[in-house]
Design a protein around this motif. Sequence first.
Motif, PDB file in Angstrom:
ATOM      1  N   TYR A   1     -16.220  -0.070  -0.129  1.00  0.00           N
ATOM      2  CA  TYR A   1     -15.221  -0.775   0.847  1.00  0.00           C
ATOM      3  C   TYR A   1     -13.963  -0.989   0.040  1.00  0.00           C
ATOM      4  CZ  TYR A   1     -12.941  -5.063   2.639  1.00  0.00           C
ATOM      5  OH  TYR A   1     -12.067  -5.989   3.127  1.00  0.00           O
ATOM      6  N   LEU A   2     -13.655  -1.200  -1.280  1.00  0.00           N
ATOM      7  CA  LEU A   2     -12.533  -1.017  -1.747  1.00  0.00           C
ATOM      8  C   LEU A   2     -11.805   0.169  -1.721  1.00  0.00           C
ATOM      9  CD1 LEU A   2     -13.208  -3.181  -5.138  1.00  0.00           C
ATOM     10  CD2 LEU A   2     -11.994  -3.951  -3.124  1.00  0.00           C
ATOM     11  N   ILE A   3     -12.294   1.211  -1.779  1.00  0.00           N
ATOM     12  CA  ILE A   3     -11.766   2.440  -1.791  1.00  0.00           C
ATOM     13  C   ILE A   3     -11.516   3.123  -0.327  1.00  0.00           C
ATOM     14  CG2 ILE A   3     -12.233   5.129  -2.306  1.00  0.00           C
ATOM     15  CD1 ILE A   3     -11.459   3.143  -4.690  1.00  0.00           C
ATOM     16  N   LYS A   4     -12.458   3.012   0.519  1.00  0.00           N
ATOM     17  CA  LYS A   4     -12.125   3.418   1.935  1.00  0.00           C
ATOM     18  C   LYS A   4     -11.639   2.455   2.789  1.00  0.00           C
ATOM     19  CE  LYS A   4     -16.448   6.480   1.426  1.00  0.00           C
ATOM     20  NZ  LYS A   4     -17.613   6.612   2.123  1.00  0.00           N
ATOM     21  N   ASP A   5     -11.946   1.255   2.696  1.00  0.00           N
ATOM     22  CA  ASP A   5     -11.305   0.113   3.687  1.00  0.00           C
ATOM     23  C   ASP A   5      -9.980  -0.481   3.360  1.00  0.00           C
ATOM     24  OD1 ASP A   5     -13.274   0.278   5.937  1.00  0.00           O
ATOM     25  OD2 ASP A   5     -14.659  -0.046   4.292  1.00  0.00           O
ATOM     26  N   LEU A   6      -9.774  -0.572   1.760  1.00  0.00           N
ATOM     27  CA  LEU A   6      -8.648  -1.044   1.157  1.00  0.00           C
ATOM     28  C   LEU A   6      -7.955  -0.105   0.265  1.00  0.00           C
ATOM     29  CD1 LEU A   6     -10.090  -4.604   0.229  1.00  0.00           C
ATOM     30  CD2 LEU A   6      -8.554  -3.914   2.190  1.00  0.00           C
ATOM     31  N   PRO A   7      -7.556   0.968   0.743  1.00  0.00           N
ATOM     32  CA  PRO A   7      -7.003   2.149  -0.073  1.00  0.00           C
ATOM     33  C   PRO A   7      -5.647   1.612  -1.037  1.00  0.00           C
ATOM     34  CG  PRO A   7      -6.233   2.264   2.268  1.00  0.00           C
ATOM     35  CD  PRO A   7      -7.234   1.287   2.193  1.00  0.00           C
ATOM     36  N   ASN A   8      -5.231   0.387  -0.548  1.00  0.00           N
ATOM     37  CA  ASN A   8      -4.117  -0.413  -1.336  1.00  0.00           C
ATOM     38  C   ASN A   8      -4.551  -1.328  -2.049  1.00  0.00           C
ATOM     39  OD1 ASN A   8      -2.256   1.626  -0.415  1.00  0.00           O
ATOM     40  ND2 ASN A   8      -1.866   0.845   1.351  1.00  0.00           N
ATOM     41  N   PHE A   9      -5.741  -1.407  -2.717  1.00  0.00           N
ATOM     42  CA  PHE A   9      -6.280  -2.595  -3.283  1.00  0.00           C
ATOM     43  C   PHE A   9      -5.631  -2.643  -4.732  1.00  0.00           C
ATOM     44  CE2 PHE A   9      -9.484  -3.779  -6.894  1.00  0.00           C
ATOM     45  CZ  PHE A   9      -9.365  -5.051  -6.461  1.00  0.00           C
ATOM     46  N   ASP A  10      -4.642  -3.334  -4.703  1.00  0.00           N
ATOM     47  CA  ASP A  10      -3.594  -3.683  -6.178  1.00  0.00           C
ATOM     48  C   ASP A  10      -3.155  -5.077  -5.850  1.00  0.00           C
ATOM     49  OD1 ASP A  10      -1.516  -3.905  -3.904  1.00  0.00           O
ATOM     50  OD2 ASP A  10      -1.608  -1.592  -3.864  1.00  0.00           O
ATOM     51  N   LEU A  11      -2.061  -5.246  -7.005  1.00  0.00           N
ATOM     52  CA  LEU A  11      -1.680  -6.545  -7.202  1.00  0.00           C
ATOM     53  C   LEU A  11      -0.868  -7.133  -5.953  1.00  0.00           C
ATOM     54  CD1 LEU A  11      -0.385  -6.037 -10.765  1.00  0.00           C
ATOM     55  CD2 LEU A  11      -2.542  -7.004 -10.026  1.00  0.00           C
ATOM     56  N   ASN A  12      -0.448  -6.060  -5.002  1.00  0.00           N
ATOM     57  CA  ASN A  12       0.189  -6.702  -3.924  1.00  0.00           C
ATOM     58  C   ASN A  12      -0.613  -7.625  -2.895  1.00  0.00           C
ATOM     59  OD1 ASN A  12       2.384  -5.253  -4.561  1.00  0.00           O
ATOM     60  ND2 ASN A  12       1.889  -3.488  -3.139  1.00  0.00           N
ATOM     61  N   ASP A  13      -1.843  -7.537  -2.968  1.00  0.00           N
ATOM     62  CA  ASP A  13      -2.872  -8.207  -2.378  1.00  0.00           C
ATOM     63  C   ASP A  13      -3.611  -9.388  -3.428  1.00  0.00           C
ATOM     64  OD1 ASP A  13      -4.720  -9.801  -0.753  1.00  0.00           O
ATOM     65  OD2 ASP A  13      -5.613  -7.834   0.097  1.00  0.00           O
ATOM     66  N   SER A  14      -3.118 -10.273  -3.790  1.00  0.00           N
ATOM     67  CA  SER A  14      -3.432 -11.144  -4.713  1.00  0.00           C
ATOM     68  C   SER A  14      -4.756 -11.778  -4.460  1.00  0.00           C
ATOM     69  CB  SER A  14      -2.453 -12.375  -5.295  1.00  0.00           C
ATOM     70  OG  SER A  14      -2.322 -13.181  -4.446  1.00  0.00           O
ATOM     71  N   GLN A  15      -5.077 -12.402  -3.143  1.00  0.00           N
ATOM     72  CA  GLN A  15      -6.314 -12.989  -2.928  1.00  0.00           C
ATOM     73  C   GLN A  15      -7.372 -12.030  -3.055  1.00  0.00           C
ATOM     74  OE1 GLN A  15      -6.284 -14.758   0.899  1.00  0.00           O
ATOM     75  NE2 GLN A  15      -8.422 -15.422   0.711  1.00  0.00           N
ATOM     76  N   THR A  16      -7.319 -10.988  -2.822  1.00  0.00           N
ATOM     77  CA  THR A  16      -8.325  -9.852  -2.563  1.00  0.00           C
ATOM     78  C   THR A  16      -8.875  -9.572  -3.839  1.00  0.00           C
ATOM     79  OG1 THR A  16      -7.722  -9.051  -0.416  1.00  0.00           O
ATOM     80  CG2 THR A  16      -9.130  -7.681  -1.820  1.00  0.00           C
ATOM     81  N   TYR A  17      -7.784  -9.165  -4.746  1.00  0.00           N
ATOM     82  CA  TYR A  17      -8.168  -8.580  -6.111  1.00  0.00           C
ATOM     83  C   TYR A  17      -8.646  -9.697  -6.718  1.00  0.00           C
ATOM     84  CZ  TYR A  17      -4.200 -10.101  -8.940  1.00  0.00           C
ATOM     85  OH  TYR A  17      -3.190 -11.136  -9.876  1.00  0.00           O
ATOM     86  N   ASN A  18      -8.018 -11.014  -6.699  1.00  0.00           N
ATOM     87  CA  ASN A  18      -8.632 -12.263  -7.522  1.00  0.00           C
ATOM     88  C   ASN A  18     -10.049 -12.647  -6.954  1.00  0.00           C
ATOM     89  OD1 ASN A  18      -6.736 -13.532  -9.460  1.00  0.00           O
ATOM     90  ND2 ASN A  18      -5.465 -13.548  -7.714  1.00  0.00           N
ATOM     91  N   ASN A  19     -10.414 -12.474  -6.041  1.00  0.00           N
ATOM     92  CA  ASN A  19     -11.837 -12.618  -5.448  1.00  0.00           C
ATOM     93  C   ASN A  19     -12.967 -11.515  -6.109  1.00  0.00           C
ATOM     94  OD1 ASN A  19     -10.709 -14.799  -4.026  1.00  0.00           O
ATOM     95  ND2 ASN A  19     -10.828 -13.980  -2.017  1.00  0.00           N
ATOM     96  N   VAL A  20     -12.012 -10.196  -6.021  1.00  0.00           N
ATOM     97  CA  VAL A  20     -13.081  -9.355  -6.582  1.00  0.00           C
ATOM     98  C   VAL A  20     -13.280  -9.419  -7.882  1.00  0.00           C
ATOM     99  CG1 VAL A  20     -13.317  -6.693  -7.228  1.00  0.00           C
ATOM    100  CG2 VAL A  20     -12.349  -7.404  -4.768  1.00  0.00           C
TER     101      VAL A  20
END
Length: 964
Positions: A157-176
Amino acid sequence: MSSKLIQDILQVTDDPNNVPTNYTLIESENGPVTGFEASNIDSLLLTQLTENLTIKEPFTYLNECFQRCQRLKRINKGDQSLAQLFQETDRLVIGYGLVAFQIQDFAVNGSAKQYVVNIINSIDNYTDFLSQIIQRAIIEESIIDLLDNVFPTLVDYLIKDLPNFDLNDSQTYNNVLTLFELFLNFKPVAAVFTKVEGFLPTGDCKGNLYEKVTTLGPILTLSPLLFNVALKNYGELLERTKQQTTIIHESLQAEHRVVIDRLFFILDRIIRGSLESRTDMISYLAQIVNKNHLRRADHAEQNKLATNAFMTNITLLLIRFSQPFLDVSYSKIDKIDVNYFNNISVFIDLSNETRLNSDFKEADEFYDKNKSSKDSRPNFISDCFFLTLAYLHYGIGGTLLYDEKLGPQIKRIKSELEKVKGFAQSNSFMTNFVNVQLKQLEKSLKYTTSIRDAMKGFFAHRSIQLEVFDFVCGASTFLMRVIDPKHEFPFKPISLPLIPDQVGVENVDNADYLRAHAPVPFKYYPEFVVEGPLNYALYISHYGGSPLFRNPRLHSFVEFGTTILRCPELVSNPHLKGKLVQLLSVGALPLTDNSPGFMVHIFEENELVSKHLLYALLDFYVIVEKTGSSSQFYDKFNSRYSISIILEALYTDSSVYKRQLIWQSQNNPDFFIRFVARMLNDLTFLLDEGLSSLSDVHNLNNELRERAAAAPLPSTDANEPDTAELQSRLSAAQRQAKSSCGLAAKSVELFQNFTKDIPGAFATPELVDRLATMLNYNLQSLVGPKCGELKVDNPAQYSFNPKELLKALCTVYINLSVQDEFLSAVARDTRSFNVDLFKKATIILGMKTGLVTGEFCDQLVQFAQKAQEKKDEVAEEDLEYGDAPDEFLDPLMFTLMKDPVTLPASKVNIDRSTIKAHLLSDSTDPFNRMPLKLDDVIPNPELKEKIIAFKQQKKLERQQEQAQ
């Protein structure tokens, strides 16, 4: 009561006349179901999950059931009659939650991916439920099944659906990160976590794919160094004030620090989970670094390698793991195996690694002969330490190399932008084409500058860089322990040098001898154990908040550096030593006008350093003559310039280093003479090159001005260079003048100091004629007929101060004026010596500029007059011995030999002082280029007697003539 609770928890009802929102009407074939008892909960849940199409997200439904159960349990806490009901409900809801992940088709609308997405979007709502599911899986020994359904799905999911999984999306990366922490809080999970599908890649995974296909890959890339993060934070405002940049830096630094703390918790839990999980983790990290060695290559293809963010994060995490056994007490340093690479099961690939002082064949033979038993394997501390050293070189080391390349790249883009803008102004017909180019270049500049700014922010993060440099200091101490023959350092001092010094007037860099006597096992270590710490320390020393400044552990690193320089058998690569003296010179440079360099107190106060640094610097000054590269002639100047800076900082009247220098010149003359010979060679070349380049700058500038002032007439000479070529020549001459004059100025300063305190060392037969010739020639250049050619615009930009240079050269004359051999040597130089030049120098230095006193001028003129008298005597002597047979004359100097010797290979007779002077620079026979040492020359007493007899005969003839 229980019936109502069950209905509320499961959100079901049997009353067709009253169906609350979100409740499901449960009916049997015979009508509404009656009696919601504990015994029916299983069938009710199963019906809901497998038949109720209105439940779009089964796992969310189960989570809500669980939460309602917990809430009602708290409300009815005192009612023991309901305890069994709540217990059974919990058991079934949790059980079906586990089944939902294990068997995706079990529930209507079931999808592990949807479950994971919901959890990531709202992790706090699922924490308690997931914790219970994990505990159930542990009890049922099905934890691997659960993990295999959660984490591969998450990574996908992170690689295919969230290709920009990074510090810019603090909620997502913190939850992961929270999800990882939640699972790994359970030690049984941590113990088997490395067995999750995808933790270790399958097949031959490329270096750039580990962060995309492995379980930990996506979270290990969370860094300000990621391209998207850099662009968003720095790219939106390229023109920023210093304060604005600082605010961005500090914000990202704080966020990154928290991320590193959380990542460390995750990896720490895995490493502490079990022996197997620990081994798998080390294997995983080793695979990554082994596949990314090209990160330190000059022309690496970045898109085929791991990102800077990924590799740098892992480096920081490994450094954090290393802290407990490299603290200042070094209480666990003995746990690091000095013979680590002897182990059969070493994860780091050394197959293509250059060794510190051995070749591949010798190293392989040593390891084959000394391999440990198959049953033994390194402890975690040893694995972690050496893996960290590898990452320091290829992880952070690759990142800082990338950063060093960005500067020139940005400069090229800006230059190209200016060219395109200039073209746009002169070519209106190509506006559209030029605009496209401009946009591409501006976009490229924005991207590149953003990455550069992110790099600066990362390396300016003092607290993180302090951790890195603490590791460097700890590693320095351990490597000193490896070097120590008894491996007892730091608890017992090390005795230097390790082998006897090779001193002589010929070259002493005997690579074979040094390799044969290099300490074991240090000589077989990969070069990166020294290069990684050194590259990092040199790079980070140029930052304002460098961790080297005011660091109490810095002495460990300086001790290690001093040892490397003092014992030439330790490291064979002269370029590493060159970087080392460059770093020490940074530490020697004054911070302000009145403040010494940040390493000077260590140079002066540390016993090991103060005792050995001077000899080490003088020795390397000589040895660096040969670096083995095609540019070795110029490489040496950079190292010697650095050494000159250090010596200048240390050489004060009260310094122990001044006393050591005087002692060496008096008690170790051969060693000191070869050092002075190299200084003299350099100064001769640099002054000649520098002044010649200044003359070229002067003449080329004049020609360009004349062309600019003249009417643009076509040239009739086809061979005459055009203006562009002249401009190119001027630029080259300016670069050469700046380099040579700067280096020469530093060398002249040393000559001033040393000739004042140890003049006798400069008047030896091997050196004195070359020194006198060099001084006379440059005095002529500065005040002679062609001195006007040295006048250039803004001479300071070339580090050229002709009056100060003239004063320095004249000071050397005065310092050596009491040495008879020097006086004679000045007089023997018939090409450049002229009394009038000295008189003109006194006029410039005394009357015109006031740089020197009248006493100084008188001393200089008196010396010149004495030299003239000596010159006249020499002329008479030349007439007297003018008919000497050729066999009495030195074949290189064409003077009567005083101590003739025969060269063993060419059989040529030559004066001992002449061949000794030659061997100071070249260890070969000058007549056939065969290897030669001074000990090999053969005294020729018969020829010596003939020369003495000839001189006596001439003396007798002169006396007889005078008597008549």
